[in-house]
Design a protein around this motif. Sequence first.
Motif, PDB file in Angstrom:
ATOM      1  N   ALA A  82      13.489  21.798  19.801  1.00 31.14           N
ATOM      2  CA  ALA A  82      14.375  22.810  20.356  1.00 31.14           C
ATOM      3  C   ALA A  82      14.614  22.707  21.949  1.00 31.14           C
ATOM      4  O   ALA A  82      15.882  22.662  22.469  1.00 31.14           O
ATOM      5  N   VAL A  83      13.410  22.697  22.806  1.00 35.79           N
ATOM      6  CA  VAL A  83      13.581  22.656  24.132  1.00 35.79           C
ATOM      7  C   VAL A  83      14.062  21.236  24.509  1.00 35.79           C
ATOM      8  O   VAL A  83      15.048  21.062  25.555  1.00 35.79           O
ATOM      9  N   ALA A  84      13.753  20.137  23.983  1.00 33.94           N
ATOM     10  CA  ALA A  84      14.403  18.808  24.388  1.00 33.94           C
ATOM     11  C   ALA A  84      15.979  18.978  24.205  1.00 33.94           C
ATOM     12  O   ALA A  84      16.921  18.567  24.968  1.00 33.94           O
ATOM     13  N   LYS A  85      16.566  19.562  23.157  1.00 39.42           N
ATOM     14  CA  LYS A  85      17.935  19.623  22.544  1.00 39.42           C
ATOM     15  C   LYS A  85      18.712  20.470  23.896  1.00 39.42           C
ATOM     16  O   LYS A  85      19.495  20.273  24.402  1.00 39.42           O
ATOM     17  N   GLY A 109      14.690  22.208  32.404  1.00 37.96           N
ATOM     18  CA  GLY A 109      14.161  22.926  31.104  1.00 37.96           C
ATOM     19  C   GLY A 109      14.367  24.381  31.300  1.00 37.96           C
ATOM     20  O   GLY A 109      13.737  25.022  30.252  1.00 37.96           O
ATOM     21  N   SER A 110      14.576  24.979  32.382  1.00 30.52           N
ATOM     22  CA  SER A 110      14.808  26.576  32.406  1.00 30.52           C
ATOM     23  C   SER A 110      16.105  26.971  31.413  1.00 30.52           C
ATOM     24  O   SER A 110      16.815  26.294  31.132  1.00 30.52           O
ATOM     25  N   ALA A 111      15.710  28.370  31.020  1.00 35.32           N
ATOM     26  CA  ALA A 111      16.948  28.648  30.024  1.00 35.32           C
ATOM     27  C   ALA A 111      18.154  29.219  30.694  1.00 35.32           C
ATOM     28  O   ALA A 111      19.119  29.233  30.261  1.00 35.32           O
ATOM     29  N   ASP A 112      18.123  29.373  32.219  1.00 31.49           N
ATOM     30  CA  ASP A 112      19.468  29.700  32.936  1.00 31.49           C
ATOM     31  C   ASP A 112      20.350  28.531  32.689  1.00 31.49           C
ATOM     32  O   ASP A 112      19.966  27.408  32.633  1.00 31.49           O
ATOM     33  N   GLU A 164      17.162  10.121  25.388  1.00 32.78           N
ATOM     34  CA  GLU A 164      18.233   9.703  24.102  1.00 32.78           C
ATOM     35  C   GLU A 164      19.180  10.831  23.942  1.00 32.78           C
ATOM     36  O   GLU A 164      20.413  10.189  23.932  1.00 32.78           O
ATOM     37  N   MET A 165      18.960  11.750  23.795  1.00 33.18           N
ATOM     38  CA  MET A 165      20.032  13.082  23.507  1.00 33.18           C
ATOM     39  C   MET A 165      21.209  13.296  24.612  1.00 33.18           C
ATOM     40  O   MET A 165      22.242  13.402  24.484  1.00 33.18           O
ATOM     41  N   ALA A 166      20.531  12.943  26.028  1.00 32.59           N
ATOM     42  CA  ALA A 166      21.302  13.309  27.011  1.00 32.59           C
ATOM     43  C   ALA A 166      22.074  11.998  27.530  1.00 32.59           C
ATOM     44  O   ALA A 166      22.868  11.988  28.339  1.00 32.59           O
ATOM     45  N   ASP A 167      21.597  10.766  26.906  1.00 34.43           N
ATOM     46  CA  ASP A 167      22.236   9.572  27.299  1.00 34.43           C
ATOM     47  C   ASP A 167      22.005   9.244  28.935  1.00 34.43           C
ATOM     48  O   ASP A 167      22.893   9.123  29.466  1.00 34.43           O
ATOM     49  N   CYS A 168      20.758   9.471  29.266  1.00 32.57           N
ATOM     50  CA  CYS A 168      20.791   9.601  30.862  1.00 32.57           C
ATOM     51  C   CYS A 168      19.527   8.416  31.453  1.00 32.57           C
ATOM     52  O   CYS A 168      18.860   8.068  30.261  1.00 32.57           O
ATOM     53  N   GLY A 169      19.201   8.564  32.448  1.00 31.76           N
ATOM     54  CA  GLY A 169      17.894   7.696  33.031  1.00 31.76           C
ATOM     55  C   GLY A 169      16.893   8.388  33.170  1.00 31.76           C
ATOM     56  O   GLY A 169      16.698   9.681  33.060  1.00 31.76           O
ATOM     57  N   ILE A 170      15.742   7.257  33.455  1.00 31.64           N
ATOM     58  CA  ILE A 170      14.204   7.921  33.734  1.00 31.64           C
ATOM     59  C   ILE A 170      14.086   7.416  35.269  1.00 31.64           C
ATOM     60  O   ILE A 170      14.261   6.333  35.458  1.00 31.64           O
ATOM     61  N   LEU A 171      13.695   8.349  35.816  1.00 36.49           N
ATOM     62  CA  LEU A 171      12.829   8.164  37.129  1.00 36.49           C
ATOM     63  C   LEU A 171      11.649   8.279  36.915  1.00 36.49           C
ATOM     64  O   LEU A 171      10.861   9.399  36.611  1.00 36.49           O
ATOM     65  N   LEU A 172      10.700   7.114  36.417  1.00 37.67           N
ATOM     66  CA  LEU A 172       9.301   6.951  36.086  1.00 37.67           C
ATOM     67  C   LEU A 172       8.442   6.872  37.135  1.00 37.67           C
ATOM     68  O   LEU A 172       8.277   6.123  38.154  1.00 37.67           O
ATOM     69  N   ASP A 173       7.776   8.061  37.308  1.00 34.52           N
ATOM     70  CA  ASP A 173       6.610   8.338  38.451  1.00 34.52           C
ATOM     71  C   ASP A 173       5.455   7.901  37.859  1.00 34.52           C
ATOM     72  O   ASP A 173       4.773   8.646  36.766  1.00 34.52           O
TER      73      ASP A 173
END
Length: 293
Positions: A123-126, A73-76, A170-179
């Motif tokens: 916007a942050v999600a994208k 989530g960082s801007a870098d 969903e946008m990244a088409d990645c998985g979840i590590l559900l804690d």
Amino acid sequence: MPANPFNNQTDYGIGIGLRVPHYRHILEKKPVVDWFEIISENFMVDGGRPLEILDKILEQYRVVQHGVSMYFGSADKPDREHLKRLRTLVKRTGTPWLSDHLCWGSVDGRYTHDLLPMPYTFAVAKHTAAKIREVRDYVEVPVCVENVSSYAEFHQSEMTEWEFLSEVVEMADCGILLDVNNIYVSSKNHSFDPYDYLNNVPHHRVGQLHIAGHTKYKKYILDTHDHPVLDPVWQLYSHAIKLCGHTATLLEWDDRIPSFDEVHHEALKATRFLGDATRPSGKAGSAAEPVAA
């Protein structure tokens, strides 16, 4: 069964974190453990004792990498040298997937070394999803993002945390590590129903689960990982298994670490929720049959 593209079509059982106080016990006693989770940053080095120990572990056990400094989530932009070292370690360990946290923690190359919550906006999600895709494509293994425990919220948020998590993956088409423990901790700190969270994430994307202990204070709950899992978290975990299926589960115990046997025994309590599904055979350290708690 839970094998899916986000855990690289594997069907792992119950794992525990590989921690320094347990090195000698593991190497000498060779306990039966389905898999170990390693903190990637501890082994992203050119040589020395960390890699010597890791190679001995890899001779007998399966390993999954878990990161603590990607800060999606960082801007870098992702640090290219960090990614190079991460990919080198991925090839060394043969990790089927790797994970890191859905958070931010760096600004202009300066790092907080903390897992900070983000404003839940589109916007942050994208932006976050784009970074996850870049990392996944570079390391060439599936990436699962972990929900963090949080102690502050942003007025700018446009959705709930679980809606944000769902939007990102969903946008990244990645998985979840559900804690599961983090869900419980945040639900008490921010007054939401943890079952609403569990019920409303894409269960087919869950590649791994975390359970852990936490500490209750007068006004908040802190994710401390320093004692056994509390009953409300076990109940939440039971519900998660019903929704997600027999999913690779990791017990976190990172402070005031007791003996290996105590940590292992606590982790194996998860078997009563996972049921009697046969674990796949693997390297010498993998269990071929279910182990009773």
